[in-house]
Design a protein around this motif. Sequence first.
Motif, short mmCIF file in Angstrom:
data_model
loop_
_atom_site.label_atom_id
_atom_site.label_comp_id
_atom_site.label_asym_id
_atom_site.label_seq_id
_atom_site.Cartn_x
_atom_site.Cartn_y
_atom_site.Cartn_z
N PRO A 1 0.06 -34.99 -2.82
CA PRO A 1 1.26 -34.95 -1.98
C PRO A 1 2.30 -33.91 -2.42
O PRO A 1 2.87 -33.21 -1.59
N HIS A 2 2.53 -33.82 -3.74
CA HIS A 2 3.58 -32.89 -4.18
C HIS A 2 3.18 -31.44 -3.94
O HIS A 2 4.02 -30.58 -3.75
N ARG B 1 7.50 -34.44 4.96
CA ARG B 1 7.38 -35.58 5.86
C ARG B 1 8.55 -36.52 5.69
O ARG B 1 9.20 -36.57 4.65
N ASN C 1 -0.48 -39.42 6.98
CA ASN C 1 -0.79 -39.61 5.55
C ASN C 1 -1.92 -38.69 5.11
O ASN C 1 -1.95 -38.23 3.97
N PHE D 1 -1.16 -38.17 1.21
CA PHE D 1 -0.97 -39.52 0.69
C PHE D 1 -2.24 -40.34 0.79
O PHE D 1 -2.41 -41.33 0.09
N GLY E 1 8.29 -33.53 -3.48
CA GLY E 1 7.57 -32.42 -4.09
C GLY E 1 7.45 -32.48 -5.60
O GLY E 1 7.25 -31.46 -6.24
N MET F 1 7.47 -38.36 -4.64
CA MET F 1 6.30 -37.55 -4.33
C MET F 1 6.57 -36.71 -3.09
O MET F 1 6.24 -35.51 -3.05
#
Lengths: 347, 254
Positions: free
Chosen positions: B75-76, B85, B50, B55, A221, A218
Amino acid sequence: MSHLVYRKERVDRGIKVRSDDIFILASLRDLSYATLPKTLAIVILLLFPLLKDLVGTYWESVLVTTIVISLLALSWDLLASAGLVSLGQALFFGVGSYLTGWLSRTFALTPIMSIPLATLVGALLTTLILYPVLRLRGIYFGLITFALPLLLSRVIEVTKILGGTEGLNKIPPLPNLTTELYILIVVLLVCIYAYRRLITSDYGLVLQAVRDNDRAVMAAGFDIQRLKAQAVFLAALPATFAGAFLTHHFQVVGMQSFALDYSILPLTSVIVGGAGTFFGSVLGAFIMIPLSEFLREFASLRVVIYSLLLLIFAIGLPEGIFHFIRRRYQQFERMTALEGESDKRGK
Amino acid sequence: MANEPILRIVGLTKSFGGEKAADNISFELVPGQALGIIGPNGSGKSTLINLITGFVKPTAGQIFFKGKNITGIAPHKAVDLGITRSFQMSRPFYNLPVFKNLIIPLSSPRARRSRGGKYGDRDETAIHLLEEVGFERDSQVPYKDAGALPHGYLKRLELARCLSLEPEMLILDELFSGMSMSEIASVIPLLEKIKEDGCTLVMVEHRLTELFRIIDKVIVLNFGQKIAEGKPSDVMKQEAVMKAYLGSEVVESA
């Protein structure tokens, strides 16, 4: 020096070390070392349907079942590579079966049309069914997949759709057993080849990374939900094909397409053969399915003996037969002195 | 518009049950600046990271990245925008060779867009990146399994992983933890270079002396609240900060 302690040591065969590198082309010996096992297996497989008079149609149809379970096991292995442990391969199998049955009954399609269509649409459909549960990990995903085929078969029973408990019959047959076998063998070989190429590609690396550490993927990306869905689709293809194919083989499809057998047998194949290489899961199926046919002689003791053998394999060779054979082929064991040799080994 | 903040956080709050891990935090960050986030254990530093990287979803408040509201982003997608991060516990893919570890981020949508490259080309890029963070190309180390790496190299690998995504904002969660003094000393020039290249840095750290060599601005957290913000040298003189770090009794008796 009389009280030297020995231990077993595993050493790569020189020929393995060389064939891992470009030097493989240096000699015929090296070349055959690397390619012979695969070639031999393929040749035997391709010759088998021609030996109809020798082996009899019974064992030829056992081969049909074996390859069908192999395809389901391959499908399981790819899912597991992406961290999705399936306990319900019957879901893919059943969806493929019913789709081809429904397609050929409703639209009067020939098998040439309905099998590929059922394979593709079935894979798409199962991906959609599993999409909401893809975020579940480990045993939770497994439990859902375990329940889904059982659920679907009950739905068919209660709603009486798709023939209800009686199923759909009069489904157009395939030409003959030899042709059937060759179609299956080619599909199996293509599938093994494609999966092995896939898993060693960069994309395959990412899929395996989802299994090992999904947060890192994740953070790199990737939409892991999407990756998992893609893995399900790719893994569903051989399984829905297997279902569709067997439907035309038997010319009937019923609730037993969602039966536990199609979830359990691929799983036992992988346990016996060994996961992660695709060769292993196929080898497992080629051992377990003919074995269970042999055991028919024992009537009701069959399940007992089968289970016992499974237990022995699982405990004795937890890595799987394939990994064991491969190691034996690539390495040998020798005794080496433990004491007195320490300065030598310290180098 | 040059000084429009790259990161703007407004009233960010996250509660776990009744516990507020982030309590009404607001601050801004200018592009190219390096921000340090410090505070005692459990003060909400990692939660803040986060939250920014998606996240964890916030209970209230907003996060803007380059003027765009990214509150509760996946997140992506945050990575896709340029927010990268590192993890406090760097967990590489141990059974893969070191350079293969970088193939994963290098084949991500963001890296493919900016770097292009086909299967195979990425291996070379990976080795390049490893060289950049201090792996010797000829040492064979990049070809060994990541499981065999010592801790300091794991941290460098984690850094290379982040750099492979060409971040606009790089968030480092306790990069220095577990590194020796000499290892930290060798990483600092690298961080300075990343900063010079225009990347905005956000660092969560416990190693303050080393941290203050890099950062322009520091935020101090305690019990999820921002208790101080400003230049490192000024902030550390504030009473609230000293209390949070040393305990109130020590400060009063001093």
